[in-house]
Design a protein around this motif. Structure first.
Motif, PDB file in Angstrom:
ATOM      1  N   LEU A  92      49.005  67.013  55.757  1.00 37.31           N
ATOM      2  CA  LEU A  92      49.754  67.016  56.300  1.00 37.31           C
ATOM      3  C   LEU A  92      51.385  69.234  56.168  1.00 37.31           C
ATOM      4  O   LEU A  92      51.120  70.037  56.616  1.00 37.31           O
ATOM      5  N   ILE A  93      52.028  68.433  55.119  1.00 36.68           N
ATOM      6  CA  ILE A  93      52.829  68.840  54.808  1.00 36.68           C
ATOM      7  C   ILE A  93      52.014  70.714  54.203  1.00 36.68           C
ATOM      8  O   ILE A  93      51.987  71.483  53.908  1.00 36.68           O
ATOM      9  N   GLY A  94      51.083  70.383  53.292  1.00 38.11           N
ATOM     10  CA  GLY A  94      50.605  71.241  52.353  1.00 38.11           C
ATOM     11  C   GLY A  94      49.806  72.438  53.384  1.00 38.11           C
ATOM     12  O   GLY A  94      50.251  73.458  53.621  1.00 38.11           O
ATOM     13  N   ALA A  95      49.185  71.745  54.671  1.00 39.84           N
ATOM     14  CA  ALA A  95      48.752  72.288  55.579  1.00 39.84           C
ATOM     15  C   ALA A  95      49.746  73.566  56.654  1.00 39.84           C
ATOM     16  O   ALA A  95      49.698  74.699  56.228  1.00 39.84           O
ATOM     17  N   SER A  96      50.976  72.566  57.223  1.00 36.19           N
ATOM     18  CA  SER A  96      51.267  73.134  58.043  1.00 36.19           C
ATOM     19  C   SER A  96      52.098  74.489  57.695  1.00 36.19           C
ATOM     20  O   SER A  96      52.881  75.154  58.224  1.00 36.19           O
ATOM     21  N   GLY A  97      52.683  73.628  56.343  1.00 39.68           N
ATOM     22  CA  GLY A  97      53.631  74.482  55.709  1.00 39.68           C
ATOM     23  C   GLY A  97      53.322  75.837  55.611  1.00 39.68           C
ATOM     24  O   GLY A  97      53.866  76.815  55.532  1.00 39.68           O
ATOM     25  N   SER A  98      52.263  75.564  54.650  1.00 40.55           N
ATOM     26  CA  SER A  98      51.545  77.508  54.693  1.00 40.55           C
ATOM     27  C   SER A  98      51.765  78.493  55.595  1.00 40.55           C
ATOM     28  O   SER A  98      51.401  79.237  55.882  1.00 40.55           O
ATOM     29  N   ILE A  99      50.436  77.471  56.720  1.00 40.50           N
ATOM     30  CA  ILE A  99      49.842  77.768  58.121  1.00 40.50           C
ATOM     31  C   ILE A  99      51.316  79.214  58.954  1.00 40.50           C
ATOM     32  O   ILE A  99      51.864  79.801  59.476  1.00 40.50           O
TER      33      ILE A  99
END
Length: 342
Positions: free
Chosen positions: A313-320
């Motif tokens: 969740l944090i890796g994907a949403s943060g990167s996006i």
């Protein structure tokens, strides 16, 4: 490229997810490391080769025999600037982290390890830049006059020999210099040229008839057999899991032949296009958000499943979100990764 190539959307999404999950497993393996997590890496080692293959395939389809003026300057602007920016961010973060845990290093040599010796996951960008220069020379020297097929077979042997010899002799170079040498990846360049030459894989089109070996090896049974052999080798403990291994080369060739054959008539849905749009930003930024997650969960005793969910969740949403903010300006896109049109 006048016509959207659906296969590329699928492959780019797969490559992005594969790299993301491969690095996620690096964190998970600190808590759980067994045969199951090893086997999970088998389909994930294709991530980096997919991005490199696409970089050549797309340009060969779009530009064919001549690239436009400023081709290399554009690549430097949108590839090498993010390499420098993220390399500086990751090197500085590593320098600060080592200092906090009582293992201080000198700032300048540490930065050189990242920026000069490509000692971070952005080494992919250095390889891609070499491919862009190679394609520029390919068109400038009119090398499209020659059949790339023999060069594909030779390049596969060269790349396999490169990785096999390097690991056999236990060659160690600073950073990832061993990984960014073009010999280890040259098979991807010629595979892309060959598949463009025979694209699309459809007898009803005017594309040249595919060679018998290509029709034969694009049948899923051969990919399935190779994967079965790799699983057996994994169980026996014979494999190292990385995109820089001898066995990855036949795996990638078989996988790509099958994918390009069977994805041709499969329109990419919106979620695949969404991943495509942010794939570059996700590739560059996700380890940073994994590390941020680790800082916050370190004092907690979380179940592995909850930890994995947080990383995703944090890796994907943060990167996006970072990529969305960066792309509100042209300068931000150049520095932090341009969002793709999909």
């Amino acid at each position: 490229m006048h016509k959207r190539i659906e296969e590329i959307y699928w492959l780019r999404a797969y490559g992005c997810v594969a790299v993301f999950l491969f690095h996620l497993l690096d964190h998970v393996n600190q808590r759980v490391d067994n045969l199951a997590t090893d086997l999970m890496r088998l389909p994930l080692v294709l991530g980096t080769p997919i991005f490199l293959f696409i970089s050549v395939f797309v340009f060969a389809m779009r530009y064919d025999k001549a690239v436009p003026p400023g081709f290399l300057a554009q690549r430097v602007k949108y590839v090498m600037l993010p390499y420098l920016v993220y390399g500086f961010i990751y090197s500085t973060a590593e320098w600060a982290h080592l200092g906090m845990i009582g293992q201080p290093v000198n700032f300048i040599p540490n930065a050189m390890e990242y920026l000069i010796f490509a000692g971070w996951h952005g080494y992919f960008l250095i390889i891609a830049m070499q491919f862009y220069v190679a394609y520029w020379l390919f068109t400038r020297w009119r090398l499209w006059r020659f059949n790339p097929l023999p060069w594909l077979w030779l390049s596969c042997l060269v790349s396999m020999a490169y990785w096999g010899t390097a690991y056999w002799l236990e060659v160690e170079l600073p950073g990832y210099l061993l990984w960014i040498a073009p010999l280890g990846w040259i098979y991807l360049f010629f595979l892309a040229l060959v598949l463009v030459r025979y694209y699309p894989f459809d007898a009803a089109t005017q594309a040249p008839e595919r060679p018998a070996w290509m029709r034969y090896l694009s049948h899923p049974v051969w990919l399935g057999l190779w994967v079965c052999l790799l699983i057996v080798a994994s169980v026996a403990g014979w494999l190292q899991f990385s995109s820089k291994e001898v066995w990855v080369i036949p795996l990638f060739v078989l996988f790509t032949l099958v994918a390009m054959r069977y994805l041709k008539d499969c329109p990419a849905p919106e979620w695949v296009r969404y991943i495509n749009r942010y794939s570059f930003g996700i590739y560059l930024a996700h380890p940073m958000f994994f590390s941020i997650t680790d800082v916050f969960v370190a004092p907690l005793t979380l179940p592995v499943a909850a930890y994995v969910l947080l990383l995703i969740l944090i890796g994907a949403s943060g990167s996006i979100m970072l990529n969305q903010v960066a792309n509100t300006t042209t300068t931000g896109a150049m520095l932090f990764g341009k969002r793709l049109k999909a």
